[in-house]
Each structure stands twice: as structure tokens, then as C-alpha cells.
Enzyme design. Sequence first.
Site, short mmCIF file in Angstrom:
data_model
loop_
_atom_site.label_atom_id
_atom_site.label_comp_id
_atom_site.label_asym_id
_atom_site.label_seq_id
_atom_site.Cartn_x
_atom_site.Cartn_y
_atom_site.Cartn_z
N GLY A 33 -4.96 8.06 4.41
CA GLY A 33 -4.07 7.91 3.25
C GLY A 33 -2.71 8.49 3.52
N ASN A 34 -1.91 8.63 2.47
CA ASN A 34 -0.56 9.17 2.63
C ASN A 34 -0.19 9.99 1.40
OD1 ASN A 34 0.99 7.39 0.64
ND2 ASN A 34 -0.06 5.87 1.90
N ARG A 35 1.00 10.57 1.43
CA ARG A 35 1.40 11.56 0.43
C ARG A 35 2.07 10.98 -0.81
NH1 ARG A 35 1.21 16.67 2.44
NH2 ARG A 35 1.17 16.89 4.71
#
Length: 224
Positions: A33-35
Site C-alpha cells: 500500500g501507500n501513505r
Amino acid sequence: LARGGLEADLAGRHVVVSAGGTREPLDPVRFIGNRSSGLQGYALARTAVARGARVTVVAANVALPDPAGADVVAVGTAEEMRKAVLEAAGSADAVVMAAAVADFRPADYRESKIKKSETAGPAPIELVRNPDILAELGRIRRPGQVIVGFAAETDDVLANGRDKLARKGCDLLVVNQVGPDLTFGRPDNAAVVLAADGASVQVPRGPKEALADVVWDQVAARLG
Ligand code: CTP
Ligand code: CA
């Protein structure tokens, strides 16, 4: 109808905003995933509602209250986001891709949890490319439809942004600089909005709503 002196300049328009960040599952408990928090996408949705638009938000893994007055379609992965965005884009006057879409996903999804006892050492994760939703929107757009991308860049932020705008075939690209304590999960943002016609608008650090309103100003001007 009016808010802070702004008219309902998006009344009668349908806009689609993607928000949040996709998650690409490895097994039932892990993902890549990412932020992205979804704050900028939700600010875009709220401001578009305030300006009179019918708003569809395609939200990937956003832990925020739904923006009042918008239709929210929840998705998880890039593939799911592609399907939902393309479907909503069919009737949209503008599409704003504020979501952080994972460029790659694991080549295999494992139905059972991966156990550390399976391999002698850590097994490499094989990745495959995800579809580029913004580039596809740029290719299949209807005449008059306005397509907007976002880009978080490091290094030569503006040159990277101009390249990306051309590559993606969008009308506008909102470029912000990322770094420690900048942008992600914060209520404020600073950016440059680059336009395909060569124009650019510098947006000083401020609330994500302020940047959202500049984006809608630019979109409304191009909708005519
Ligand atoms: N985007 C998309 N689909 C993808 C990747 C990105 O629609 N598979 C959209 C994002 O929502 C954003 C824009 O494209 O609006 C730019 O994303 P970015 O990650 O900056 O662009 P990339 O082409 O993936 O380039 P990079 O190699 O810098 O990650
Ligand atoms: Ca990317």
C-alpha cells in the site's frame, strides 16, 4: 448555493474524484500500500458539492467520514478503482484522479496466509504492472471532458510534472513536492497546477480545500 463569494459554477455538472490509496493484496492479511490518506480527494469532493456539482467519489481505503452530498464508491485495489472510475466517468464532465494508485501488484494472490516456515529465507515478491487509469481516461475521454491528474514528485518537481502531464494526456496536473512531513496525512498542501496549454498556477501552502478550489476554478474555466 453560494459559498465564500463563489457561485455554484459546477451546477448541473457531474464530477468524479478518486481518493485514497489502493492496496494490493499478497494474501488474506498482507498488502502493498501507500501513505495516501484521502484528505485531498475528500476536500475536492466537498468543495465540488459546495459549488453545485453532482459528485461521485471513488475511495480506496479511506478512513474518513463520507463527504456530505457525494456518492461514495468504496474500492480496494487498482483494478477495482479502474472499473469504478471508468464506469462513473461515462457520464462525467470532469474526472480528478487524486488517488495514489499502486503501480504494481503482486503477481500471485495466495488464498492462504503465507507462513514463514514455508521457505528457507524470505521469498522474493514478484510484481506485475497495474493499469494506468489516468492515461486510459486521457485516451478514451469524450470531447469536452476535463481530465485532471495529481503527482507527488521529488527532485526536479516541475520538469517531472511537465513530462508526466504530456505522457498522461490530461488537461491539468497538480504537482506537489513530497518529503518528510510534507503532504501525506496533513491537512495542508502546496502545489503547482500545470495545464496542457502551458499555463501554470502556483498554490501557496494552505488548507487542502484551498487547493481544491483552485483545481475546480481551472476545471470550470475549461468546461466553458
Ligand atoms: N495513476 C493512475 N493509475 C496508475 C498510476 C497512477 O491513474 N496505475 C494516476 C494517479 O492517480 C495520479 C497520476 O496518475 O493522478 C500520477 O500518478 P504518479 O504515480 O505520479 O504517475 P506514474 O505515471 O505512476 O509515474 P511514477 O513513475 O512517477 O510513479
Ligand atoms: Ca506511480
